[in-house]
Enzyme design. Structure first.
Site, PDB file in Angstrom:
ATOM      1  N   ASP A 101      38.437   2.280 -37.146  1.00  0.00           N
ATOM      2  CA  ASP A 101      38.141   3.468 -36.342  1.00  0.00           C
ATOM      3  C   ASP A 101      36.649   3.513 -36.027  1.00  0.00           C
ATOM      4  O   ASP A 101      35.833   2.933 -36.755  1.00  0.00           O
ATOM      5  CB  ASP A 101      38.512   4.745 -37.111  1.00  0.00           C
ATOM      6  CG  ASP A 101      40.008   4.841 -37.356  1.00  0.00           C
ATOM      7  OD1 ASP A 101      40.783   4.183 -36.637  1.00  0.00           O
ATOM      8  OD2 ASP A 101      40.393   5.582 -38.285  1.00  0.00           O
TER       9      ASP A 101
HETATM   10  N1  URA Z   1      42.709   3.434 -41.945  1.00  0.00           N
HETATM   11  C1  URA Z   1      42.108   4.399 -41.203  1.00  0.00           C
HETATM   12  O1  URA Z   1      42.531   5.554 -41.222  1.00  0.00           O
HETATM   13  N2  URA Z   1      41.065   4.047 -40.454  1.00  0.00           N
HETATM   14  C2  URA Z   1      40.548   2.802 -40.403  1.00  0.00           C
HETATM   15  O2  URA Z   1      39.568   2.555 -39.701  1.00  0.00           O
HETATM   16  C3  URA Z   1      41.168   1.816 -41.184  1.00  0.00           C
HETATM   17  C4  URA Z   1      42.252   2.148 -41.957  1.00  0.00           C
END
Ligand code: URA
Length: 232
Positions: A101
């Site tokens: 993310d």
């Molecule tokens: N899980 C999440 O919620 N975000 C990420 O970036 C990776 C795994």
């Protein structure tokens, strides 16, 4: 393969820059100057540019310490992780292997090894990914055990994970799948909230803690070998 292709695929030149460097006599192949860009050379040839070895390999692998604020994609309206690596990476067809993310930091593999990426990201292969997290509320033992067992998340049930706490709101979680916002959704399902997330392991790769956020390095031969031995 053609000498100009060898040089451009090594990342040091574009194809046209390679042609110029070759014609100007900067390139030696197995000890002899070669001035013809179309000359075919063996993949195992010893190539020097201005006296320095140029190593060709079919695929390139980079470990990036992704900072917050960058999108894990090759193109986007905003900044992407490809803005943090040399421009040659885009020319060589490299891309982020999986997505973190925008606010997640940590280990991101950038490669042009399409078959490898397919293998490492395939849900069949259960490649483990470990994240350091902090969460808004203390994680109860009951919630921790529910997360470990697997949670019903609406469109899917998470597979068993490992959750270890170092403090009531801090710890490490290892998952073997990579669904969109998975860890955030797992914490939300136990009425908690992720406040920071950093990936520290992707299969056999560990985040190189000497890399500051935004810095990258090539994988070592040992790391590439370890990745290549990942299978079901
Ligand atoms: N899980 C999440 O919620 N975000 C990420 O970036 C990776 C795994």
């Amino acid at each position: 393969m053609r000498l100009d292709k060898y040089l451009s695929e090594s990342g040091i030149f574009s194809r046209s820059e390679a042609g110029k460097a070759i014609r100007s006599g900067r390139i030696l192949v197995d000890g002899a100057p070669v001035k013809d860009p179309s000359k075919h050379i063996a993949e195992t040839a010893q190539v020097l540019c201005d006296g320095k070895p140029v190593i060709w390999s079919k695929y390139q692998y980079i470990m990036l310490h992704k900072p917050a604020g960058y999108v894990s994609a090759t193109e986007d309206k905003g900044r992407t992780v490809m803005d943090l690596v040399p421009p040659a990476c885009v020319r060589l067809g490299m891309f982020p292997c999986g997505r973190l993310d925008i606010d997640t930091t940590g280990l991101l593999l950038i490669t042009n090894d399409g078959p490898g990426a397919h293998n490492w990201l395939s849900p069949k292969h259960h490649v483990a990914k470990t994240y350091r997290f902090t969460c808004a509320l203390p994680l109860s033992e009951e919630a921790r055990l529910r997360m470990e067992a697997g949670l019903e998340l609406g469109d899917f049930t998470s597979q068993p994970s490992q959750v270890e706490l170092n403090a009531p709101t801090e710890g490490e979680i290892t998952i073997v799948e990579g669904k969109f916002h998975q860890i955030k959704r797992m914490f939300a399902a136990v009425d908690n909230e992720i406040t920071s997330l950093q990936r520290i392991r992707f299969g056999p790769l560990k985040l190189d803690e000497s890399l500051e956020p935004g810095q990258w390095r090539y994988l070592t031969d040992e790391e590439i070998h370890a990745l290549q031995t990942v299978h079901s």
